[in-house]
Structures are given as structure tokens and as C-alpha cells.
Write an enzyme that holds these catalytic residues in place. Sequence first.
Site, short mmCIF file in Angstrom:
data_model
loop_
_atom_site.label_atom_id
_atom_site.label_comp_id
_atom_site.label_asym_id
_atom_site.label_seq_id
_atom_site.Cartn_x
_atom_site.Cartn_y
_atom_site.Cartn_z
CG LEU A 66 -2.07 -0.92 1.37
CD1 LEU A 66 -2.79 -0.68 2.69
CD2 LEU A 66 -3.03 -0.78 0.21
CG ASP A 67 0.25 4.29 -2.85
OD1 ASP A 67 0.98 3.42 -3.37
OD2 ASP A 67 -0.67 4.87 -3.46
NE ARG A 68 6.69 6.70 5.08
CZ ARG A 68 7.98 6.74 5.39
NH1 ARG A 68 8.89 6.77 4.45
NH2 ARG A 68 8.37 6.72 6.64
#
Length: 230
Positions: A66-68
Site C-alpha cells: 500500500l502507498d505510504r
Amino acid sequence: MKTVSNKNNLQVLYEDNHIIIVNKRAGDIVQGDKTGDTPLSEVVKEYIAEKYNKPGNVYLGVVHRLDRPTTGIVVFARTSKALPRLNKLFAEKKAKKTYWAVVKNSPPKSHDTLTHWLRKNPKNNKSTAFSEEVANSKKAVLEYTIKKKLDNYVLLEVALHTGRHHQIRVQLSSIGCIIKGDLKYGADRSNKDASIHLHARKLVFTHPVKKELLEIIAPLPDDAVWNACL
């Protein structure tokens, strides 16, 4: 100030001998990158080592990311038997992913399927959406439904049919539905904790070893806007 995960505050949603599923906080990176920050994968290893008193190296396979600034469900494999099976399951789109996104503007339709071709620019780590196929682009498909209208925002439920770089962020932005806090894709201001209001809410898949159907739901982050979504 944002709270990142450590072995003492890790939000474990499911665990057994084969897999462990956690609720990622904004700010956690799933795998190590150039920042040198401790990745979530290492935090999970520390948690397993301490909980099960495991000396030496702990095996852990990263299944997806998942994106940060995004929160929600992340699945890890605890065995070398489970990892390739989970990888196959995700690659063949047999894991049903549902996201919640809080956006500034209401979309033109209450329910729709969006199809774009996305091209990633590695230099600025950003994707661009095109209505037709262009060079080096990949087809991206998602389905959204308006779930709730808030005072200043709209909650969308998003079903992903493909898994592209920043897919939900760029596709929603392309129809004027910019995710709250997402400066990269057009938000006018950031969230205080550097998060964006995109949450991997639900995951349904068949356990790679036990063959049981699992439905995992990740609790929302505790803030005023997310709380208003419930």
C-alpha cells in the site's frame, strides 16, 4: 504527529501459522526504501519473534503493498508454502479488495466503472491517466459507489479490478474526485499527519493452505472525518 507501527502497537487483524494480516497506519512503508525508515515487514518480524519466542531469522513474505500515506489491510506470508500461493491468488485477481476513499467533490454518477490507461513516471513517482491507450501505459479499471455524503466530503466505496501504481488516487482525481489530503493528485492542502483519506477497508479471499474463505475488515483510522463515515 503521526503514529507509525512498532512491535508493541501493531494492529493485527488475523494471524495463524501461514499468514498474518495487519492494519497499516499512515506513514508505514511496507518494504524498505531509500528513506531508510523501518519497514512494516521488519516490524511484523519483530512482533512474531517476540510473541512466539523465535530465535534467529523470522521468515516473512511480502504479498502486496500500500502507498505510504494510505491505511488499511496488508497481507504477509509466514511460510514459504503460503507465499507463492498468495502471490498467485493476488495475481489472478482472486482476492477481492474494497477501499474507502473520502473525496472533495461528488462524482457525476452514484455508481460507475472507470477505465483509464495509466503511465507511471518514476522520476516523480506519479502516474498520469489517459482515456485511450498510449505508449508505456497499462489498463486500469475500478468501480466506485457513493456510500455516504458528509458535510464537506463524499465517502466512496471502491472495488479494484486491476492493481496499478497509485490507481485509485489518479483515476478518482481524473474525474474531479480528489482524495482528501492527496497533494500529489491535486488536493489543495495536506492532512496534518501526512496521510491521505484512502483506506484498504475489506479483503475477501480463500486461505492459501486451509482453503477457508476469509473476510477481513480493517477498522478506520481515528479522526473526525473517518469517524463521520461510520
